[in-house]
Design a protein around this motif. Structure first.
Motif, short mmCIF file in Angstrom:
data_model
loop_
_atom_site.label_atom_id
_atom_site.label_comp_id
_atom_site.label_asym_id
_atom_site.label_seq_id
_atom_site.Cartn_x
_atom_site.Cartn_y
_atom_site.Cartn_z
N THR A 32 1.19 -1.47 0.08
CA THR A 32 0.09 -0.24 -0.49
C THR A 32 0.28 1.28 -0.16
N MET A 33 2.13 1.02 0.79
CA MET A 33 2.73 2.64 0.80
C MET A 33 3.22 2.35 -0.84
N CYS A 34 3.25 1.23 -1.57
CA CYS A 34 3.97 1.74 -2.73
C CYS A 34 3.05 2.57 -3.39
N SER A 35 2.12 1.88 -3.32
CA SER A 35 1.09 2.28 -4.38
C SER A 35 0.32 4.10 -4.73
N ASP A 36 1.14 4.91 -3.39
CA ASP A 36 0.65 6.15 -3.69
C ASP A 36 1.96 7.09 -4.43
N PRO A 37 1.47 7.80 -5.82
CA PRO A 37 0.02 8.15 -5.70
C PRO A 37 -0.75 7.42 -6.62
N ARG A 38 0.04 5.97 -8.02
CA ARG A 38 -0.52 5.53 -7.71
C ARG A 38 -0.60 3.43 -7.65
N PRO A 39 -2.14 2.95 -8.39
CA PRO A 39 -1.17 1.71 -8.16
C PRO A 39 -0.04 0.77 -8.30
N LEU A 40 0.89 0.43 -7.51
CA LEU A 40 1.74 -0.50 -7.86
C LEU A 40 1.32 -1.51 -8.98
N PRO A 41 2.26 -1.97 -10.25
CA PRO A 41 2.07 -2.48 -11.68
C PRO A 41 2.02 -4.37 -10.71
N GLU A 42 1.37 -4.95 -11.12
CA GLU A 42 1.21 -7.15 -10.50
C GLU A 42 2.81 -7.23 -10.71
#
Length: 963
Positions: free
Chosen positions: A251-261
């Motif tokens: 979740t911390m990596c998904s800011d500002p956009r979601p982390l790719p799969e």
């Protein structure tokens, strides 16, 4: 109103039929045909068309009209339309869903054919139980209250920090003693909830402490029989912790956009990396080996955030660390957990799986060591029981290794087993882990290895059980099958424990049914009876015995062969418990109904199936649920429908008589038997082509007597009514006039018993509609029923109408009057010279009376009486403004009857019809479309030469609407 004189319109049914037939129209080859494929026009506009062009579209069309479904959609697919209208999901609202989808995708990397750990969890918990008392000792001491000595070094602070990390809650100690197995599981679940609550309240260190303390419990083997179940419960907590840590960092990596799969280390921001490193540093600070191993394995997946090859480097290190665990059982389950995590995060890294397995093989010699033996003596555990504790761990490790593994790997594993002296525990796991096709191809080799095993540590019948499971899924070479069965059964039949014996025999029964004849199956059944009958051992093995039955029924669908086996029915007799016996009988019946295609008269099948059906029937009592009764009745009915004695009708009737006595408590079965006997009577009539001999006439009368005796035993009033009517029609078709008369009189006599409401699918509904349907059907039958010479003219019609008159109808109901309206067409049809339909070789009233004026006069008087009753009711409805809709509908119904069946050349009858039309339209409730179509019909009829008088009538009928 009662002065209306009724005259029925003369009908020529043949002429009317010819008029109703549509005119034949020649169809040309190119004309539209409904079965032709429909070509839908597809129009595409060209964007680059020049300005001012008229039609810039390409279309393909057919002379056929457009598809109505396609035209409704205007060329758009509704599903695509909904998808395009779906709102875009915001990042904040979708983080949890993305995390869930990401986990699902990663889990699918292993493949659907890989049996997950979750499917084994319940089996382990159910299998490895104990009655010993358990304890949970969580040490939570702290030096936090001590004042630091002056000049304390940084190392002292670090040591204090490490000590606190090993504690759960500062300044407390928790020791739970004398816990039952269920209490222990509940306490572990409470710790799991505490972990989630601590995490949710941002107490990450407390959450880590909970995990550490729970991991320490896995070093406790004081109740060794429970260890596999303890492992399952505690690793649930580790899994929860690993998932929480990973999702937090992701979740911390998904800011500002979601982390790719398929993210890489470069996609991870510095904050997430720092947090991830902090977690690994904390875990590395755990002083004890076992919790440090388990907790690091739990967050193994987090290495993806730090290093591309982090997982690949960590797995060998953790594998080597496990060698430091002294207890072989604890070490085996630690390896199983590491393999489990490894398969989830990096299934392609097979080297670490193999290394764990080879290390496990090296620990087998510890089992015979002094330390383990002393522990077993102290806990009073035998070596065979102790070895079974390893099964879940070894099975899982081997499953991971064998997943999509090449066939040579099985050969290598077999060689390693031989080097270890054909270790039975390992051999058992190998057979269960590898694909059944691999094992089946080497079945003879495995039998040789099983023979060489030492039976003291692991019983051979368990090994043959594992081999049998593989052979039930894959076929060995045909030339080896009989040898395999003989070798296996030599061992199985020598097993003394009935429970162990039946567990193994159940497995090999499927192999026998797949590849051998009834002779071999019968031999095994005889052996099972021999082993399970002494001391009523079968009472403790009902599930296994039921499984044997299911496997036999899966492969043997010829019931003449099945029941011809001399040991099959004695085998069924072992099911002494009522509920189990009924369940077995039910399973046999289901297979019989599904696979018995042809009708049967085989006495072996009939006697056996009657016995089975009687067992099901006799299980019904006052406490049996209605659904259960219905289910059993359907199965018995399925059997009855499959019984046929061909042209031996008397034998068929005898069977029905026997079945009636046998299944008297299931009403649907009795109903089916009545239908069967009625069908038998009609079949007799068909064979005799309607001309009965003295013998067949007596037989159909016997069939009628069967039905007449059976119907009163039914509790459902509507079942009785419909069957009386149906049986009366069958008797009439077979020229049994007195029997038909008795059936119809019986139906009329029970009409007053019909309740005003009945239960339909558990809900109370008015019985009025059902009763009206029955009466209309009954009236239609009365047309062909001749009057009884001793009971006067129209005695059945009058009896029915009297019952309708006396019946207690619902308040504000028009049902009684609707019956009167329905009776008028019958009376009109009875006054014709030739009836609309008749029964061959049965003289109806048209023949008996031959148009006698007195008979016609009786019909007219009865019709006038009915019309008078209807008009009086209409007058009553007119006094109440709330009943105007009902009045209009009833008036229109009577108008339709007068139009179709009355002679409107009679001025009074014609005027009555006009008055009824005006009354039905007076308040505007009559549907305009119906009225218009009625007028068109009358105009069309007026064109016929004998109906010209309708021209004047139709001019006086006007459409009115409510003002």
């Amino acid at each position: 109103m009662a002065a209306v004189q009724w005259r029925s319109r003369g009908r020529n049914y043949d002429t009317e039929l010819q008029r109703c037939r549509p005119e034949a129209a020649p169809v040309e080859f190119g004309d539209y045909h409904p079965l032709k494929p429909i070509m839908v026009t597809d129009t595409k506009t060209r964007r680059g068309a020049r300005k001012g062009s008229t039609s810039s579209s390409s279309s393909s069309s057919s002379s056929a009209p457009a598809d109505p479904l396609s035209s409704m959609l205007d060329g758009t697919d509704p599903l695509s339309m909904f998808a395009s209208e779906a709102p875009t999901i915001s990042h904040s609202a979708s983080t949890g869903d993305l995390g869930r989808k990401r986990r699902e995708k990663e889990e699918e990397a292993v493949g659907q054919d890989f049996e997950p750990w979750s499917s084994k969890r319940g089996e382990i918990l159910a299998r490895f139980t104990t009655t010993e008392k358990l304890s949970i000792n969580l040490f939570m001491g702290s030096d936090k209250g001590k004042a630091p000595s002056p000049g304390s070094a940084v190392s002292e602070k670090v040591r204090t920090r490490l000590e606190e990390l090993d504690d759960l809650e500062e300044g407390s100690q928790r020791e739970l003693l004398n816990l039952s197995q269920q209490d222990y599981a509940n306490r572990i679940e409470e710790l799991n909830q505490s972990l989630k609550e601590a995490w949710a309240s941002d107490q990450k260190v407390k959450a880590l402490k909970i995990v550490i303390q729970c991991s320490k419990l896995l070093s406790d083997t004081s109740v060794i029989q429970f260890y596999p179940s303890k492992f399952v419960l505690i690793t649930d907590i580790l899994d929860t912790f690993g998932r929480l840590v990973y999702d937090r960092i992701w979740t911390m990596c998904s800011d500002p956009r979601p982390l790719p799969e398929s993210f890489t280390v470069d996609d991870v921001n510095d904050t997430a990396k720092e947090t991830c490193l902090n977690w690994f540093f904390k875990i590395a600070s755990i002083r004890e080996l076992l919790p440090r191993l388990y907790v690091e394995a739990a967050i193994l997946k987090c290495n993806r955030f730090l290093n591309k090859s982090g997982i690949q480097e960590t797995l060998p290190r953790l594998t080597a660390m496990i060698r430091g665990i002294g207890d072989p059982l604890v070490a085996a389950y630690t390896r199983a957990y590491l393999c489990r995590v490894g398969m989830e995060v990096a299934p392609q890294l097979k080297d670490s799986l193999n290394r764990n397995f080879f290390d496990l093989l090296g620990t087998f010699r510890q089992i015979s060591g002094e330390s383990v033996q002393n522990q077993l003596v102290q806990q009073r555990v035998e070596v065979p029981e102790y070895l079974t504790l390893y099964s879940p761990a070894i099975n899982w490790i081997l499953q991971c290794i064998a997943y999509r593994a090449p066939e040579p790997l099985l050969t290598e594993m077999m060689e390693r087993c031989k080097k270890l002296g054909n270790n039975a525990l390992l051999l058992n796991s190998v057979m269960r882990a590898f694909r059944p096709e691999f094992v089946a191809a080497r079945a003879t080799d495995f039998i040789g290895m099983i023979k060489d095993c030492d039976e003291a540590g692991f019983p051979k019948h368990l090994l043959f059980g594992s081999l049998g499971r593989s052979l039930a899924c894959a076929d060995p070479p045909e030339s080896e099958r009989l040898t395999i069965l003989n070798e296996a059964w030599k061992v199985v039949t020598k097993v003394r424990s009935p429970q162990d014996y039946i567990n193994c025999a159940e497995i090999w029964m499927e192999f026998t049914c797949r590849h051998f004849t009834k002779r071999e199956v019968n031999t095994i059944l005889a052996d099972i009876i021999k082993h399970m009958t002494p001391d009523r051992a079968f009472e403790d093995a009902y599930p296994q015995l039921q499984s044997v039955i299911r496997k036999i029924l899966t492969y043997l669908h010829d019931f003449s062969v099945l029941f011809a086996m001399e040991r099959f029915l004695p085998f069924l007799d072992m099911f002494q418990k009522d509920s189990v016996r009924v369940e077995v009988c039910r399973s046999i019946m289901e297979v019989f109904i599904k696979h018995q295609v042809e009708h049967t008269r085989d006495p072996v099948i009939l006697n056996a199936m009657l016995h089975i059906c009687k067992t099901m029937h006799d299980s019904v009592n006052a406490l049996t649920l209605e659904d259960e009764k219905r289910s059993l009745a359907l199965l018995i009915i399925g059997f009855i429908r499959m019984v046929s004695f061909g042209r031996d009708f008397e034998q068929q009737l005898s069977f029905c008589v026997e079945a009636r006595a046998t299944f008297c408590n299931l009403e649907p079965v009795l109903v089916q038997l009545i239908h069967t006997v009625n069908q038998l009577a009609m079949e007799t009539s068909r064979v005799m082509r309607g001309s009965h001999s003295r013998k067949t006439a007596a037989f159909v009368r016997a069939c009628a007597a069967y039905s007449f005796i059976t119907i009163p035993s039914l509790s459902s009033i509507f079942s009785r009514l419909s069957l009386y009517l149906l049986s009366g029609q069958v008797a009439l078709a077979n020229q049994c006039l007195s029997q038909a008369d008795a059936f119809l009189k019986a139906a009329v006599s029970i009409l007053p018993e019909v309740p005003r409401s009945i239960s339909v699918e558990g809900k109370l509904r008015s019985s009025e509609s059902f009763l009206l349907d029955f009466i209309n059907n009954f009236l239609a039958t009365l047309l062909v029923v001749p009057d009884h010479p001793e009971h006067g003219v129209l005695y059945l019609v009058r009896g029915l109408l009297n019952m309708v008159q006396d019946y207690t109808w619902e308040d504000n109901s028009d049902a009684k009057v609707r019956v009167y309206v329905s009776a008028l067409p019958l009376l009109a049809a009875m006054s014709q010279e030739t009836y609309l339909y008749s029964i061959p070789k049965v003289d109806s009233n048209e023949t008996l009376y031959g148009g006698d004026p007195k008979f016609l006069s009786e019909i007219n008087k009865l019709s006038e009486t009915l019309i008078g009753q209807i008009l009086d009711h209409l007058k009553t409805l007119g006094r109440d403004e709330q009943s105007t809709r009902r009045q209009g509908a009833l008036a229109f119904s009577l108008f339709g009857v007068l139009l179709a069946h009355g002679d409107l050349r009679n001025n009074k009858l014609s005027q009555l019809a006009i008055n009824l039309w005006n009354l039905s339209h007076k308040h505007g409730y009559c549907e305009t479309r119906v009225s218009v179509r009625t007028l068109e019909y009358i105009k069309h009829q007026a064109l016929q030469p004998d109906m010209s008088h309708l021209t004047d009538t139709v001019q006086r009928l006007a459409l009115q609407s409510r003002t």
